[in-house]
Design a protein around this motif. Structure first.
Motif, PDB file in Angstrom:
ATOM      1  N   SER A  66       0.834  -1.206   0.000  1.00  0.00           N
ATOM      2  CA  SER A  66       0.000   0.000   0.000  1.00  0.00           C
ATOM      3  C   SER A  66       0.871   1.259   0.000  1.00  0.00           C
ATOM      4  O   SER A  66       0.588   2.231  -0.726  1.00  0.00           O
ATOM      5  CB  SER A  66      -0.944   0.010   1.204  1.00  0.00           C
ATOM      6  N   ASN A  67       1.931   1.250   0.786  1.00  0.00           N
ATOM      7  CA  ASN A  67       2.842   2.396   0.809  1.00  0.00           C
ATOM      8  C   ASN A  67       3.680   2.482  -0.460  1.00  0.00           C
ATOM      9  O   ASN A  67       4.054   3.587  -0.875  1.00  0.00           O
ATOM     10  CB  ASN A  67       3.763   2.318   2.028  1.00  0.00           C
ATOM     11  N   GLN A  69       2.612   1.770  -3.426  1.00  0.00           N
ATOM     12  CA  GLN A  69       1.752   2.405  -4.427  1.00  0.00           C
ATOM     13  C   GLN A  69       1.743   3.924  -4.252  1.00  0.00           C
ATOM     14  O   GLN A  69       1.888   4.677  -5.221  1.00  0.00           O
ATOM     15  CB  GLN A  69       0.320   1.862  -4.315  1.00  0.00           C
ATOM     16  N   SER A  70       1.624   4.367  -3.007  1.00  0.00           N
ATOM     17  CA  SER A  70       1.604   5.809  -2.742  1.00  0.00           C
ATOM     18  C   SER A  70       2.975   6.441  -2.985  1.00  0.00           C
ATOM     19  O   SER A  70       3.079   7.625  -3.316  1.00  0.00           O
ATOM     20  CB  SER A  70       1.157   6.081  -1.304  1.00  0.00           C
ATOM     21  N   LEU A  73       3.203   7.751  -6.356  1.00  0.00           N
ATOM     22  CA  LEU A  73       2.228   8.804  -6.634  1.00  0.00           C
ATOM     23  C   LEU A  73       2.590  10.130  -5.983  1.00  0.00           C
ATOM     24  O   LEU A  73       2.155  11.188  -6.439  1.00  0.00           O
ATOM     25  CB  LEU A  73       0.830   8.367  -6.167  1.00  0.00           C
ATOM     26  N   GLN A  74       3.396  10.067  -4.917  1.00  0.00           N
ATOM     27  CA  GLN A  74       3.781  11.279  -4.196  1.00  0.00           C
ATOM     28  C   GLN A  74       5.238  11.622  -4.525  1.00  0.00           C
ATOM     29  O   GLN A  74       6.161  10.938  -4.101  1.00  0.00           O
ATOM     30  CB  GLN A  74       3.606  11.084  -2.687  1.00  0.00           C
ATOM     31  N   ASN A  77       7.873  12.087  -1.489  1.00  0.00           N
ATOM     32  CA  ASN A  77       8.355  10.844  -0.878  1.00  0.00           C
ATOM     33  C   ASN A  77       9.217  10.041  -1.851  1.00  0.00           C
ATOM     34  O   ASN A  77      10.217   9.430  -1.453  1.00  0.00           O
ATOM     35  CB  ASN A  77       7.182   9.993  -0.405  1.00  0.00           C
TER      36      ASN A  77
END
Length: 310
Positions: A66-67, A69-70, A73-74, A77
């Motif tokens: 889950s992290n 994937q983010s 996108l960010q 980070n």
């Protein structure tokens, strides 16, 4: 009582991490016959494999994906983790090369001045402030580094490179938002493909040491991931339980052990000039470590009560 117990556990975890880091030269020295780039590639690759096993054991698989994937996108980070992975890889390479080319003493100097570099980066980048005694500590440390430069006849680039790369690594870590386990896994994941490509090309050229030399070298290369990850995990457990000032005192365990190993075991040069330079840097670290205490505040000149910074 419970808080005191947690703090004691934290001290033991942090001290253990610095003890392991201090004795790491003993691990890398038997790999002197292997090129530093080869050792680095295996350190990265096996660190990633070990961290994946840790994630599976701790049942953090869902958090990992889950992290992940983010992460893509960010942008903040993503670039923070990418920068961290490149900086820590550069630091590892420099450290391995220094140890295996008889520069353990200079490597220890790098980790002595690293806290001062970190603070300097905090002033420049994060707009943090310094008090009078912290500025004094910087001046004393600069004199020590200047003396070493004068003695060498050249800039102590190994020590400064180690300090700067690890200081910048700490800065990028502050910009990310992942816990230590996920953060280290992502960092090694980013550079693991490059490490694998390096190993494949080295294998084709016939310079790859893995399984080509004796079994001891092969096992040491495989174990590089474990000796890399375990101190970092212990440090993470300690850091969340104790104060930053306590960490500041404990962090000098590692370079002190490295210095003792370099002089007593590996018989590296440690002239009177070097000794005096190290004494100045130790003085700077002591002044800096106690700079915020009430006792030092009372000794601060009356016209210097303001803080300094950009």
């Amino acid at each position: 009582m419970e808080k005191q117990t947690e703090q004691s556990i934290g001290i033991w975890y942090a001290a253990l991490s610095y003890l392991m880091w201090g004795f790491l030269p003993l691990y890398w020295k038997p790999l002197q016959s292997v090129e530093s780039g080869d050792v680095l590639a295996h350190r990265i690759l096996w660190s990633f494999v070990f961290m994946i096993l840790v994630i599976l054991f701790m049942k953090k698989t869902s958090s990992f994906f889950s992290n992940l994937q983010s992460l893509f996108l960010q942008k903040k980070n993503f670039f923070a983790v990418l920068s961290s992975s490149l900086l820590i890889s550069a630091n590892w390479l420099m450290y391995i090369w220094a140890v295996n080319n008889n520069h353990v003493v200079e490597a220890s100097l790098g980790y002595y001045i690293n806290p001062l570099v970190s603070v300097l980066l905090g002033i420049i980048v994060l707009k943090e402030k310094l008090n009078y005694w912290q500025i004094v500590s910087f001046g004393v440390a600069l004199i020590g580094v200047g003396l070493l430069t004068f003695q060498y006849g050249k800039f102590p680039w190994i020590a400064v490179s180690l300090a700067l790369s690890f200081g910048l690594y700490g800065l990028t870590k502050k910009m990310g938002s992942y816990d230590s386990i996920l953060g280290l896994t992502y960092e090694t994941m980013f550079v693991a493909p490059l490490a694998l490509i390096y190993i494949v090309f080295a294998q084709q050229k016939g310079t790859e040491a893995f399984a080509a030399q004796n079994s001891t070298v092969t096992l040491l290369l495989m174990g590089a991931g474990i000796v890399t990850a375990i101190p970092l995990l212990c440090f993470a457990q300690g850091a969340k339980r104790i104060s930053l000032s306590m960490i500041g005192f404990l962090q000098y365990i590692a370079p002190t052990i490295m210095l003792i190993l370099g002089v007593s075991l590996y018989h590296e040069d440690f002239s009177n000039t070097r000794l005096f330079s190290f004494i100045l840097i130790w003085m700077a670290l002591v002044i800096f470590s106690i700079s915020k205490t009430r006792w030092m505040a009372r000794l601060q000149p009356k016209n210097k009560h303001k803080t300094y910074g950009t």
